[in-house]
Design an enzyme around this catalytic site. Sequence first.
Site, mmCIF file in Angstrom:
data_model
loop_
_atom_site.group_PDB
_atom_site.id
_atom_site.type_symbol
_atom_site.label_atom_id
_atom_site.label_comp_id
_atom_site.label_asym_id
_atom_site.label_seq_id
_atom_site.Cartn_x
_atom_site.Cartn_y
_atom_site.Cartn_z
ATOM 1 N N ARG A 54 14.341 3.244 14.075
ATOM 2 C CA ARG A 54 13.924 4.589 14.495
ATOM 3 C C ARG A 54 14.581 5.090 15.771
ATOM 4 O O ARG A 54 14.908 6.268 15.879
ATOM 5 C CB ARG A 54 12.402 4.619 14.683
ATOM 6 C CG ARG A 54 11.650 4.671 13.375
ATOM 7 C CD ARG A 54 10.151 4.711 13.641
ATOM 8 N NE ARG A 54 9.412 4.448 12.404
ATOM 9 C CZ ARG A 54 8.218 3.863 12.373
ATOM 10 N NH1 ARG A 54 7.630 3.483 13.485
ATOM 11 N NH2 ARG A 54 7.614 3.668 11.219
ATOM 12 N N CYS A 88 3.444 6.744 11.539
ATOM 13 C CA CYS A 88 2.429 7.614 10.939
ATOM 14 C C CYS A 88 1.762 8.545 11.952
ATOM 15 O O CYS A 88 1.619 9.743 11.708
ATOM 16 C CB CYS A 88 1.365 6.773 10.236
ATOM 17 S SG CYS A 88 0.805 5.357 11.197
ATOM 18 N N HIS A 139 -5.569 9.126 9.848
ATOM 19 C CA HIS A 139 -5.600 9.078 11.301
ATOM 20 C C HIS A 139 -6.045 10.442 11.826
ATOM 21 O O HIS A 139 -5.626 11.484 11.297
ATOM 22 C CB HIS A 139 -4.203 8.814 11.876
ATOM 23 C CG HIS A 139 -3.651 7.454 11.566
ATOM 24 N ND1 HIS A 139 -4.426 6.391 11.155
ATOM 25 C CD2 HIS A 139 -2.374 6.986 11.627
ATOM 26 C CE1 HIS A 139 -3.658 5.329 10.988
ATOM 27 N NE2 HIS A 139 -2.407 5.656 11.255
ATOM 28 N N ALA A 188 0.832 -1.211 0.000
ATOM 29 C CA ALA A 188 0.000 0.000 0.000
ATOM 30 C C ALA A 188 0.865 1.258 0.000
ATOM 31 O O ALA A 188 0.619 2.189 -0.769
ATOM 32 C CB ALA A 188 -0.924 0.001 1.221
ATOM 33 N N VAL A 189 1.895 1.282 0.850
ATOM 34 C CA VAL A 189 2.751 2.468 0.935
ATOM 35 C C VAL A 189 3.684 2.536 -0.268
ATOM 36 O O VAL A 189 3.879 3.605 -0.863
ATOM 37 C CB VAL A 189 3.552 2.472 2.259
ATOM 38 C CG1 VAL A 189 4.546 3.624 2.295
ATOM 39 C CG2 VAL A 189 2.602 2.544 3.451
ATOM 40 N N LYS A 200 5.810 4.048 20.570
ATOM 41 C CA LYS A 200 6.397 4.732 19.413
ATOM 42 C C LYS A 200 6.058 6.214 19.468
ATOM 43 O O LYS A 200 6.923 7.076 19.307
ATOM 44 C CB LYS A 200 5.838 4.139 18.105
ATOM 45 C CG LYS A 200 6.423 2.792 17.699
ATOM 46 C CD LYS A 200 5.871 2.382 16.316
ATOM 47 C CE LYS A 200 5.167 1.054 16.362
ATOM 48 N NZ LYS A 200 4.466 0.688 15.123
ATOM 49 N N ARG A 257 -7.748 1.846 17.259
ATOM 50 C CA ARG A 257 -8.052 1.540 15.849
ATOM 51 C C ARG A 257 -9.550 1.642 15.625
ATOM 52 O O ARG A 257 -10.337 1.173 16.457
ATOM 53 C CB ARG A 257 -7.585 0.115 15.533
ATOM 54 C CG ARG A 257 -7.685 -0.241 14.075
ATOM 55 C CD ARG A 257 -6.572 0.330 13.240
ATOM 56 N NE ARG A 257 -5.317 -0.388 13.400
ATOM 57 C CZ ARG A 257 -4.154 0.059 12.912
ATOM 58 N NH1 ARG A 257 -4.089 1.188 12.241
ATOM 59 N NH2 ARG A 257 -3.055 -0.645 13.107
#
Lengths: 348, 348
Positions: free
Chosen positions: B103, B132, B252, B17-18, B223, B245
């Site tokens: 990260r 995200c 979002h 998808a990304v 995160k 979710r």
Amino acid sequence: MSHKAAYNVAVVGATGAVGQKIIKLLEEKKFPIDQVKLLSSSRSAGKKISFNGEEVTVEEALPESFAGVDIALFSAGGSISKKLAPEAVKHGAVVVDNTSAYRMDKDVPLVVPEVNKEDLSNHKGIIANPNCSTIQMVAALKPLQKAFGLSRVIVSTYQAVSGAGMTANKELENQTASHLNKEEMHAEILPVKGDKKHYPIAFNALPQIDVFQENGYTFEEMKMINETKKIMHAPELSVAATCVRLPIFTSHAESVYVELNRDDLTAADIQKVLNEAEGVILEDNPETQTYPTPLSAANREEVFVGRVRKDPDLANGFHMWIVSDNLMKGAAWNTVQIAETLVENKWL
Amino acid sequence: MSHKAAYNVAVVGATGAVGQKIIKLLEEKKFPIDQVKLLSSSRSAGKKISFNGEEVTVEEALPESFAGVDIALFSAGGSISKKLAPEAVKHGAVVVDNTSAYRMDKDVPLVVPEVNKEDLSNHKGIIANPNCSTIQMVAALKPLQKAFGLSRVIVSTYQAVSGAGMTANKELENQTASHLNKEEMHAEILPVKGDKKHYPIAFNALPQIDVFQENGYTFEEMKMINETKKIMHAPELSVAATCVRLPIFTSHAESVYVELNRDDLTAADIQKVLNEAEGVILEDNPETQTYPTPLSAANREEVFVGRVRKDPDLANGFHMWIVSDNLMKGAAWNTVQIAETLVENKWL
């Protein structure tokens, strides 16, 4: 009113989503009823609803409808309550009102029985049922306030469309079907029936519940802020709220952050208090992915709490996730519970 | 690497998808490309994808795939990045990694160009694209931190299923259709693919994104907490997060509460700063019911902010509602933007 073995009960708004749940709960809980009167707008009058095995014809709600009524449960919108609740009181009835019409009146008790049932003892005829999103939050916060002291609440809500009535449910259903069929979605009701603009709720999130106030907050947010302080007898409590409508049919969820008056507590201390709290069910175990959800709480009477965690940066800060059926504890069940409490304590 | 007129670019996870959004953005933004290499798992190798009018055959991503590659954009899951990103660097490529693999590594810049592009200047071959939900929040918070000082953030998220991949989208679609047809809903993917339990997401809210950590927080929440502090160079900033979710396909949303370092500010002061902030669009007018929603932000590159309000109880507290397309600014666009920034500043 003297204490009786059974009471004449009127349900105003008997054909609505909450009214129907109230009728069902009066049956299920074997509320001591002599005669039941089901009232509605002239449009719904004449409908027949089964109650305790008998067919009852719905009548138009008029000032004279309340003659002989002991307890009147109102759930037909604020303007009907404004007009007819004082008439019911004049006829000697005690009113439990499920609208925002009287909630902030100084003389009107605003009650969640688990939290402040003693406020019922000196009513003046009208008792207000709080806003759905407020009820479930204070049910979980009161035991923490009592045990540890509470100074601050910051809440973001995840609210079901059924809070906006049966037509909002239908709108979500229609928009969802349209979207799956790759057709355009039509929005005519949400976020607020009668407001200037409407947006699709299906597969979306609308940060507006009820109309905007002059201070930039919505009325729903101000209800949560003001009602929480009143119910908890805590005018000094800091309450911040953001209310969001979601594509969910039933149950409101809330992400609640609190600051307690002690900084030596663990999540286990909070969980222990919630586990023993009346009307609250703790569903909280990360290892087994146990937490409440809107679907798991639907058609239940209790308030469910999970995801209790301590803020890693702040010794007195805790998160929790509070879920409850907005038509049950958030409306019909709390209303019937108030009526039960009035009867049990001879506070009619 | 010397500065070139055009670069050899590899997209790892090109069929995801990304990855597909990255490819589209490289075209649209006329990224200076000499040769493009589209890489995937062996399962998807052989597929053909159109790029700048030519058909490109997707190849299996292998260590030797990176010979001659200048820039490698990874979006194929953490384990692929762990395995292949160091190989790409060995071959002289600069990696922009869209997974959580690197990260929090001290030597890896974690970058949102509008916030901390200068951190790109001393990379060691790998640059990480943040989570995200973190990206959109820091894009709105950095200008406030800069203008007024920021001491505290409390966020509750409203996250789309597409963050869990294309199969999660399909699961929401199937469950929704089942529910409308009054059939049972089957849950096999959400909340977390591979976790022990699965719950329906349709018409529901799941307070779990990614797996639980030992401290009771989910990995998604940690995160947001840790990445926000790193990107904003603010280890002392207090960040509290609850991630949820929802049955939303794209974008979002976040209910964000902040405490600033000044108590003389109005909502208008905040709005003015956000209105002038790079990559941020203020959509905020209660009178016209103007606020961003997941549907209005979908397929857009920017971060949208609305519902800016001052806490009635706290002089330095403000609410806001931050929305952005989780696959665009939250993933593909931020990745391509990092690559653009590297090229423009000769930081390759």
